[in-house]
Scaffold this motif. Structure first.
Motif, PDB file in Angstrom:
ATOM      1  N   VAL A  74       8.095 -14.019 -44.531  1.00 61.00           N
ATOM      2  CA  VAL A  74       9.318 -13.228 -44.722  1.00 61.00           C
ATOM      3  C   VAL A  74      10.530 -14.160 -44.718  1.00 61.00           C
ATOM      4  CG1 VAL A  74      10.814 -11.459 -43.735  1.00 61.00           C
ATOM      5  CG2 VAL A  74       8.332 -11.161 -43.642  1.00 61.00           C
ATOM      6  N   LYS A  75      11.464 -13.910 -45.606  1.00 58.00           N
ATOM      7  CA  LYS A  75      12.792 -14.551 -45.570  1.00 58.00           C
ATOM      8  C   LYS A  75      13.808 -13.414 -45.509  1.00 58.00           C
ATOM      9  CE  LYS A  75      15.882 -17.691 -48.054  1.00 58.00           C
ATOM     10  NZ  LYS A  75      17.025 -16.767 -48.257  1.00 58.00           N
ATOM     11  N   THR A  76      14.528 -13.282 -44.410  1.00 55.56           N
ATOM     12  CA  THR A  76      15.389 -12.123 -44.206  1.00 55.56           C
ATOM     13  C   THR A  76      16.435 -12.386 -43.139  1.00 55.56           C
ATOM     14  OG1 THR A  76      15.377  -9.740 -43.723  1.00 55.56           O
ATOM     15  CG2 THR A  76      13.878 -11.116 -42.434  1.00 55.56           C
ATOM     16  N   ASN A  77      17.503 -11.597 -43.174  1.00 59.53           N
ATOM     17  CA  ASN A  77      18.488 -11.580 -42.098  1.00 59.53           C
ATOM     18  C   ASN A  77      18.250 -10.405 -41.156  1.00 59.53           C
ATOM     19  OD1 ASN A  77      20.046 -13.853 -42.959  1.00 59.53           O
ATOM     20  ND2 ASN A  77      20.921 -12.585 -44.583  1.00 59.53           N
ATOM     21  N   ALA A  78      17.198  -9.635 -41.402  1.00 59.12           N
ATOM     22  CA  ALA A  78      16.912  -8.445 -40.606  1.00 59.12           C
ATOM     23  C   ALA A  78      16.083  -8.793 -39.377  1.00 59.12           C
ATOM     24  CB  ALA A  78      16.165  -7.423 -41.454  1.00 59.12           C
ATOM     25  N   LEU A  99       7.862  -3.633 -44.955  1.00 58.25           N
ATOM     26  CA  LEU A  99       8.707  -4.002 -46.094  1.00 58.25           C
ATOM     27  C   LEU A  99       9.949  -3.118 -46.153  1.00 58.25           C
ATOM     28  CD1 LEU A  99       9.391  -5.328 -48.825  1.00 58.25           C
ATOM     29  CD2 LEU A  99       7.812  -3.701 -49.900  1.00 58.25           C
ATOM     30  N   ASP A 100       9.763  -1.809 -46.028  1.00 56.54           N
ATOM     31  CA  ASP A 100      10.895  -0.887 -46.078  1.00 56.54           C
ATOM     32  C   ASP A 100      11.910  -1.166 -44.974  1.00 56.54           C
ATOM     33  OD1 ASP A 100      10.069   0.438 -48.321  1.00 56.54           O
ATOM     34  OD2 ASP A 100       9.370   2.246 -47.297  1.00 56.54           O
ATOM     35  N   ASP A 102      18.277  -5.540 -44.882  1.00 52.08           N
ATOM     36  CA  ASP A 102      18.690  -6.643 -45.751  1.00 52.08           C
ATOM     37  C   ASP A 102      18.003  -6.485 -47.103  1.00 52.08           C
ATOM     38  OD1 ASP A 102      19.318  -8.979 -47.034  1.00 52.08           O
ATOM     39  OD2 ASP A 102      18.230 -10.294 -45.665  1.00 52.08           O
ATOM     40  N   PRO A 103      18.712  -5.951 -48.108  1.00 52.81           N
ATOM     41  CA  PRO A 103      18.078  -5.710 -49.414  1.00 52.81           C
ATOM     42  C   PRO A 103      17.657  -6.976 -50.145  1.00 52.81           C
ATOM     43  CG  PRO A 103      20.429  -5.262 -49.521  1.00 52.81           C
ATOM     44  CD  PRO A 103      20.115  -5.477 -48.081  1.00 52.81           C
ATOM     45  N   GLU A 104      18.109  -8.126 -49.666  1.00 50.21           N
ATOM     46  CA  GLU A 104      17.708  -9.392 -50.289  1.00 50.21           C
ATOM     47  C   GLU A 104      16.459  -9.982 -49.622  1.00 50.21           C
ATOM     48  OE1 GLU A 104      19.110 -10.369 -53.039  1.00 50.21           O
ATOM     49  OE2 GLU A 104      20.536  -8.697 -52.893  1.00 50.21           O
ATOM     50  N   SER A 105      15.852  -9.255 -48.716  1.00 46.24           N
ATOM     51  CA  SER A 105      14.658  -9.755 -48.019  1.00 46.24           C
ATOM     52  C   SER A 105      13.555 -10.104 -49.011  1.00 46.24           C
ATOM     53  CB  SER A 105      14.137  -8.693 -47.042  1.00 46.24           C
ATOM     54  OG  SER A 105      15.064  -8.435 -46.018  1.00 46.24           O
ATOM     55  N   LYS A 106      12.876 -11.206 -48.722  1.00 48.50           N
ATOM     56  CA  LYS A 106      11.674 -11.592 -49.475  1.00 48.50           C
ATOM     57  C   LYS A 106      10.493 -11.446 -48.518  1.00 48.50           C
ATOM     58  CE  LYS A 106      13.991 -12.687 -53.143  1.00 48.50           C
ATOM     59  NZ  LYS A 106      15.273 -12.096 -52.691  1.00 48.50           N
TER      60      LYS A 106
END
Length: 439
Positions: free
Chosen positions: A56-60, A27-28, A34-38
């Protein structure tokens, strides 16, 4: 006539806690980029294997193998004799994209209208038993294992220690719910087989086990308990003096442990994570979940409310419940119980009404209040999410905004951000509550 109450804690090397730490480390890392990660990550650990799953939904992009192995090294799983070792264990990822059906209820055009990531109820609790406003049996259990882990990592006083351990403390209370003495301490700690049987008979094996058990018990009495007692405030130290039973490795030996002894799963130590059985628990785990999941963020918010209420003098013991519907921002219910300890001349129902006016419990507001889009979660998942000391630390992030600091390191741009850990433990609403309740 008094009564006994018991709580337990588990070490960072316990299989379930290994799983929690891996989930929160992942998670970290997503939030670091990407602080908007779900994120909703679950982990399974067993002999020689780690399995990471979830949505996970993320741009990372996160190197899951490296994250897992770094966590295991930090815990101390670096010896192949444990049958679970950082460099050699298998790591399997089954993480996939978050369901759009869930996401459409969470993300909105106006961020303040963000809906709750799930339905459910969450509880926060505080009492005057300790300076941290936590239940004493749980606090003692955490302290014992923190000192045991520190001794293990120092590698001098008890060199035979292995990472997996548990502690359980039973405290006697009087009729006024005040702690009188410690009745029983149970410590089970994994260890090397540092005494070998002289022969192959059952008696030889039993004799060797008893020698190890006795040595470990003596060392716990000599090193761990005094160090734990020294951490306590003066008013609580006499609890250790009045005599207590000490049970150490009651089965005789504890050589096979960690994920080789028992499989571990994220979210199986939610009572250890919270209040040790005091107050109440809504049933939702914390680790591996980003703050859009109110299982986590609202549990932090209700602890913050309860702690500030007790410290403000509204009551000596407080339980706060909040409940949500998935996709809806405003809570569907708020409940306060002061267990008859209120110091204000209003009912608990009236207290709850006033609390709902003072604290904004929409997910967006909670996340903003505590900075829950920052990579702050790995330290929370060992030795309790509550009763901890807030602190500010600069961490590296992989993005730039108006809160980050840029630095050139070996010709490469690095970004750093000051973030607050355990912000829900702050006493920043005490003066507001005193004014609102006329204290």
């Amino acid at each position: 006539m008094g009564y006994l109450f018991t709580s337990e804690s588990v070490s960072e090397g316990h299989p379930d806690k290994i799983a929690d730490q891996i989930s929160d480390a992942l998670l970290d890392e997503f939030l670091r980029q990407d602080p908007e990660s779900k994120v909703a990550c679950e982990t399974l650990v067993t002999t020689g294997l780690v399995v990471c799953s979830g949505e996970v939904k993320t741009n990372a992009w996160v190197d899951i193998q490296n994250v897992v192995r770094d966590v295991l090294k930090e815990i101390g799983y670096t010896d192949s004799a444990y049958k679970f070792e950082a460099e050699s264990c298998g790591v399997i990822s089954a993480i996939h994209e978050q369901s759009p059906d869930i996401n459409q209820g969470v993300e909105r055009e106006k961020e303040e209208e963000q809906g709750a990531g799930d339905q459910g109820m969450m509880f926060g609790y505080a009492s005057r038993e300790t300076d941290e406003l936590m239940p004493l049996p749980l606090d003692l259990s955490h302290i014992l294992l923190q000192e045991l882990a520190a001794i293990r990592k120092e590698g001098k006083l008890m060199p035979y220690l292995r990472p997996d351990s548990k502690a359980q403390v039973t405290v006697e209370y009087d009729d006024n719910h005040q702690p009188v003495r410690i009745d029983t301490i149970v410590v089970s700690t994994q260890h090397d087989e540092f005494v070998k049987p002289e022969g192959k008979t059952k008696e030889d094996k039993t004799r060797a086990e008893m020698q190890m058990q006795q040595r470990i018990k003596e060392d716990i009495e000599k090193y761990v308990i005094p160090r734990a007692a020294d951490i306590l405030p003066d008013r609580l130290r006499p609890l250790f003096i009045n005599g207590f039973r000490l049970l150490v490795n009651p089965t005789g030996k504890f050589v096979i442990g960690g994920p080789h002894g028992d499989s571990g799963l994220t979210g199986r130590k939610i009572i250890v994570d919270t209040y040790g059985g005091k107050g109440a628990h809504g049933g939702g785990a914390f680790s591996g979940k980003d703050a859009s999941k109110v299982d986590r963020s609202a549990a932090y918010a209700t602890r913050h409310i309860a702690k500030n209420m007790v410290y403000a003098g509204i009551a000596d013991e407080v339980l706060v419940q909040v409940a949500y519907a998935i996709g809806v921002a405003e809570p569907v219910g708020l409940y306060v119980n002061t267990f008859g300890t209120a110091k204000v001349n209003v009912t608990d129902i009236e207290i709850a009404e006033k609390i709902s006016e003072i604290f904004d419990l929409r997910p967006f507001a909670i996340i903003k209040r505590f900075g829950l889009k920052n990579p702050i979660f790995l330290p929370t998942c060992t030795y309790g999410h509550f009763g901890r000391t807030p602190f500010v630390k600069e961490v590296e992030v992989k993005y730039q905004d108006n809160e980050t600091r840029k630095e050139l390191v070996n010709g490469e741009e690095k970004f750093y951000k000051k973030v607050e850990f355990f912000a829900w433990e702050k006493l920043d609403y005490v003066d507001i509550l005193k004014k609102e309740f006329g204290l």
